[in-house]
Design a protein around this motif. Structure first.
Motif, PDB file in Angstrom:
ATOM      1  N   ALA A  83      50.720  42.553  43.061  1.00 61.78           N
ATOM      2  CA  ALA A  83      49.911  42.411  41.703  1.00 61.78           C
ATOM      3  C   ALA A  83      51.556  42.748  41.320  1.00 61.78           C
ATOM      4  O   ALA A  83      50.672  43.198  39.105  1.00 61.78           O
ATOM      5  CB  ALA A  83      49.468  43.552  42.228  1.00 61.78           C
ATOM      6  N   ARG A  84      52.221  43.318  41.617  1.00 69.54           N
ATOM      7  CA  ARG A  84      53.632  44.271  40.296  1.00 69.54           C
ATOM      8  C   ARG A  84      53.953  42.457  39.337  1.00 69.54           C
ATOM      9  O   ARG A  84      54.471  43.485  38.357  1.00 69.54           O
ATOM     10  CB  ARG A  84      54.370  45.422  40.905  1.00 69.54           C
ATOM     11  N   ALA A  85      53.702  41.589  39.514  1.00 70.81           N
ATOM     12  CA  ALA A  85      54.312  40.645  39.104  1.00 70.81           C
ATOM     13  C   ALA A  85      53.869  40.606  37.475  1.00 70.81           C
ATOM     14  O   ALA A  85      54.333  40.513  36.606  1.00 70.81           O
ATOM     15  CB  ALA A  85      53.729  39.136  39.469  1.00 70.81           C
TER      16      ALA A  85
ATOM     17  N   ARG B   9      42.966  46.178  49.896  1.00 74.16           N
ATOM     18  CA  ARG B   9      42.846  47.110  49.036  1.00 74.16           C
ATOM     19  C   ARG B   9      43.711  47.794  48.425  1.00 74.16           C
ATOM     20  O   ARG B   9      43.831  48.171  47.340  1.00 74.16           O
ATOM     21  CB  ARG B   9      42.135  48.161  50.228  1.00 74.16           C
ATOM     22  N   ALA B  10      45.538  47.169  48.561  1.00 67.62           N
ATOM     23  CA  ALA B  10      46.141  47.829  48.188  1.00 67.62           C
ATOM     24  C   ALA B  10      46.903  47.138  46.957  1.00 67.62           C
ATOM     25  O   ALA B  10      46.700  47.185  45.774  1.00 67.62           O
ATOM     26  CB  ALA B  10      47.271  47.068  48.999  1.00 67.62           C
ATOM     27  N   SER B  11      46.038  45.901  46.617  1.00 72.52           N
ATOM     28  CA  SER B  11      45.626  44.741  45.265  1.00 72.52           C
ATOM     29  C   SER B  11      44.636  45.621  44.392  1.00 72.52           C
ATOM     30  O   SER B  11      45.060  46.004  42.765  1.00 72.52           O
ATOM     31  CB  SER B  11      45.092  43.721  45.658  1.00 72.52           C
TER      32      SER B  11
ATOM     33  N   LEU C  36      46.114  48.170  42.859  1.00 76.93           N
ATOM     34  CA  LEU C  36      46.753  48.572  41.701  1.00 76.93           C
ATOM     35  C   LEU C  36      46.485  47.329  40.755  1.00 76.93           C
ATOM     36  O   LEU C  36      46.910  46.718  39.485  1.00 76.93           O
ATOM     37  CB  LEU C  36      48.286  47.064  42.388  1.00 76.93           C
ATOM     38  N   GLY C  37      45.112  47.403  40.703  1.00 73.83           N
ATOM     39  CA  GLY C  37      44.238  46.675  39.161  1.00 73.83           C
ATOM     40  C   GLY C  37      44.222  44.912  40.070  1.00 73.83           C
ATOM     41  O   GLY C  37      43.040  44.622  38.553  1.00 73.83           O
ATOM     42  N   VAL C  38      44.456  45.129  40.850  1.00 70.89           N
ATOM     43  CA  VAL C  38      43.716  43.259  40.912  1.00 70.89           C
ATOM     44  C   VAL C  38      41.863  43.588  41.945  1.00 70.89           C
ATOM     45  O   VAL C  38      41.799  43.535  43.187  1.00 70.89           O
ATOM     46  CB  VAL C  38      44.466  42.398  42.254  1.00 70.89           C
ATOM     47  N   THR C  39      41.134  43.409  40.345  1.00 74.70           N
ATOM     48  CA  THR C  39      39.669  43.491  40.943  1.00 74.70           C
ATOM     49  C   THR C  39      38.772  42.166  41.484  1.00 74.70           C
ATOM     50  O   THR C  39      37.677  42.325  41.917  1.00 74.70           O
ATOM     51  CB  THR C  39      39.452  44.352  39.424  1.00 74.70           C
ATOM     52  N   SER C  40      39.454  41.099  41.377  1.00 73.31           N
ATOM     53  CA  SER C  40      38.999  39.987  41.402  1.00 73.31           C
ATOM     54  C   SER C  40      39.337  39.097  42.927  1.00 73.31           C
ATOM     55  O   SER C  40      40.912  38.893  42.839  1.00 73.31           O
ATOM     56  CB  SER C  40      39.541  38.871  40.225  1.00 73.31           C
ATOM     57  N   ILE C  41      38.351  38.762  43.776  1.00 68.95           N
ATOM     58  CA  ILE C  41      39.074  38.177  44.859  1.00 68.95           C
ATOM     59  C   ILE C  41      38.734  37.171  44.961  1.00 68.95           C
ATOM     60  O   ILE C  41      37.292  36.438  44.574  1.00 68.95           O
ATOM     61  CB  ILE C  41      38.849  39.302  46.320  1.00 68.95           C
TER      62      ILE C  41
ATOM     63  N   LEU D  17      45.732  32.110  40.963  1.00 67.45           N
ATOM     64  CA  LEU D  17      45.455  33.302  42.534  1.00 67.45           C
ATOM     65  C   LEU D  17      46.874  32.757  43.632  1.00 67.45           C
ATOM     66  O   LEU D  17      47.348  32.423  43.829  1.00 67.45           O
ATOM     67  CB  LEU D  17      44.612  32.318  43.716  1.00 67.45           C
ATOM     68  N   VAL D  18      47.048  34.564  44.026  1.00 64.12           N
ATOM     69  CA  VAL D  18      47.985  34.690  45.008  1.00 64.12           C
ATOM     70  C   VAL D  18      47.492  35.374  46.301  1.00 64.12           C
ATOM     71  O   VAL D  18      46.817  36.582  46.052  1.00 64.12           O
ATOM     72  CB  VAL D  18      48.968  35.248  44.473  1.00 64.12           C
ATOM     73  N   GLY D  19      48.379  34.915  47.320  1.00 68.41           N
ATOM     74  CA  GLY D  19      47.921  35.680  48.616  1.00 68.41           C
ATOM     75  C   GLY D  19      48.793  36.181  49.239  1.00 68.41           C
ATOM     76  O   GLY D  19      50.038  36.401  48.781  1.00 68.41           O
ATOM     77  N   ALA D  20      48.133  37.277  50.228  1.00 63.57           N
ATOM     78  CA  ALA D  20      48.926  38.283  50.849  1.00 63.57           C
ATOM     79  C   ALA D  20      48.033  38.227  52.078  1.00 63.57           C
ATOM     80  O   ALA D  20      47.223  38.396  51.920  1.00 63.57           O
ATOM     81  CB  ALA D  20      49.048  38.703  49.895  1.00 63.57           C
ATOM     82  N   ARG D  21      49.299  38.649  53.215  1.00 64.00           N
ATOM     83  CA  ARG D  21      49.482  38.711  54.391  1.00 64.00           C
ATOM     84  C   ARG D  21      48.939  40.054  54.954  1.00 64.00           C
ATOM     85  O   ARG D  21      48.675  40.795  56.097  1.00 64.00           O
ATOM     86  CB  ARG D  21      50.423  38.142  55.456  1.00 64.00           C
ATOM     87  N   ASN D  22      49.581  41.516  54.069  1.00 66.92           N
ATOM     88  CA  ASN D  22      49.503  42.553  54.399  1.00 66.92           C
ATOM     89  C   ASN D  22      49.868  42.903  53.121  1.00 66.92           C
ATOM     90  O   ASN D  22      49.977  43.014  51.499  1.00 66.92           O
ATOM     91  CB  ASN D  22      50.584  42.875  55.539  1.00 66.92           C
ATOM     92  N   ALA D  23      49.919  44.414  53.231  1.00 66.11           N
ATOM     93  CA  ALA D  23      50.277  45.222  51.722  1.00 66.11           C
ATOM     94  C   ALA D  23      51.496  45.643  51.217  1.00 66.11           C
ATOM     95  O   ALA D  23      50.801  45.129  49.584  1.00 66.11           O
ATOM     96  CB  ALA D  23      49.757  46.879  52.426  1.00 66.11           C
ATOM     97  N   GLN D  24      52.015  45.190  51.314  1.00 66.00           N
ATOM     98  CA  GLN D  24      53.388  44.825  51.370  1.00 66.00           C
ATOM     99  C   GLN D  24      53.279  43.745  50.294  1.00 66.00           C
ATOM    100  O   GLN D  24      54.160  43.404  49.318  1.00 66.00           O
ATOM    101  CB  GLN D  24      54.509  44.959  51.937  1.00 66.00           C
TER     102      GLN D  24
END
Length: 332
Positions: free
Chosen positions: A307-309, A41-43, A46-51, A294-301
């Motif tokens: 996403a800000r990359a 949801r955090a992604s 910030l405009g990351v619409t693809s999963i 494709l970049v994974g994340a374990r938490n919102a931070q």
């Protein structure tokens, strides 16, 4: 965020796409479902619409987490990328044996690469149910199945497209020859392949082919399982079931060399007000023909950082500097 069409498919995706392998917990030593949902949801915010996901990630858990995360979001604003062709739930061995693994509860599993038409239909229905949707934006064969003719596999995917259950077809871990064979049956949008600063073998053939034939490249593991974040230490202890514990790039010697290389990039990252991971992601997206990281994340931070990359701006001189430092990196 930046968006780009996958080949000639008409399907546009966010250039930074959420990779939900780690969100499934499998081969990463567990996950917290609420944290994973929050990361997605955090992604999205910030405009990351693809999963990107797959049934094998957590044996269905990753797709279920993605389904929970997108619930309530406008479906036409989200792009769901999933896969087929890796079965852990067969009543009897079938297809091409892949590997032995364990599920999230520590039970032994045998995984088979299977891409028969009947198996694809079953997998598609299961994925639709777990994701809580009636169509998939991109459907990708996860690994080649040498026991099933490619044209049989692709014909089955073409039928799913005609039925409205799939918008576009892609492949993953396919060679140029396999892509060429697949395209005799249906139009491919993309190939999802491993690519990072320290794993660049696709530059020899897959990347030039995709550039010449207008196919998107989705790079998985651009941070090389976290190695390129600068946060891994030589001899670091990884948890049970974590594949990095035995990965050749994570030997103490290689970690030391990679960290020394990253230290050379640190001043540039600081000048850009970026983390090393963000700099690496931006460099990846600057490579010719590279459509998506494709970049994974374990938490919102973590998700927000990834996403800000996209906000990091690299000049041609910046890329040349990074390439020069990279050319001196020698790994065993």
């Amino acid at each position: 965020m930046e968006y780009q069409q996958l080949g000639d498919s008409g399907l546009s995706v966010s250039r930074i796409t959420f990779g939900s392998w780690a969100a499934g917990g499998w081969m990463w030593g567990g996950t917290e479902q609420n944290d994973a949902v929050g990361a997605i949801r955090a992604s999205y915010d910030l405009g990351v619409t693809s999963i990107d996901t797959a049934p094998i990630y957590g044996q269905g858990l990753s797709e279920e987490i993605v389904g929970a995360a997108i619930k309530g979001l406008p479906r036409d604003k989200v792009q769901l990328l999933t896969k087929f062709g890796m079965r852990w739930d067969l009543p009897a061995p079938q297809g091409d044996f892949g590997f032995k693994t364990k599920d999230n509860d520590g039970r032994d599993l045998d995984v088979y690469k299977l891409a028969t038409p009947a198996s694809i239909v079953k997998e598609c229905e299961d994925s639709l149910r777990r994701l809580g949707t009636d169509y998939l934006d991109l459907y990708q064969i996860h690994w080649p199945d040498v026991t099933t003719p490619i044209d049989d596999t692709m014909a089955a995917v073409q039928r799913l497209i005609e039925q409205g259950k799939v918008r576009a077809a892609g492949v993953s871990n396919y060679s140029v020859a396999q892509m060429q064979e697949a395209e005799q049956t249906l139009k491919l949008a993309s190939n999802q392949v491993p690519y990072s600063m320290v794993r660049r073998d696709i530059e020899a053939d897959v990347m030039p082919y995709c550039l010449a034939h207008h196919k998107a490249i989705l790079a998985y593991s651009p941070l090389q399982l976290g190695l390129l974040t600068g946060k891994i230490r030589p001899g670091q202890d990884f948890g049970p079931g974590d594949l990095r514990a035995t990965h050749r790039l994570f030997t103490p010697d290689n970690v030391t060399r990679v960290n020394a290389f990253l230290d050379q990039l640190r001043p540039l990252a600081e000048a850009k007000n970026a983390t090393l991971g963000q700099l690496v992601i931006r460099w990846t997206l600057a490579q010719p023909g590279l459509t998506v990281a494709l970049v994974g994340a374990r938490n919102a931070q973590q998700a927000e950082q990834n996403a800000r990359a996209i906000e990091v701006q690299l000049t041609a001189e910046d890329v040349a500097f990074i390439d020069g430092e990279l050319a001196q990196l020698q790994l065993s």
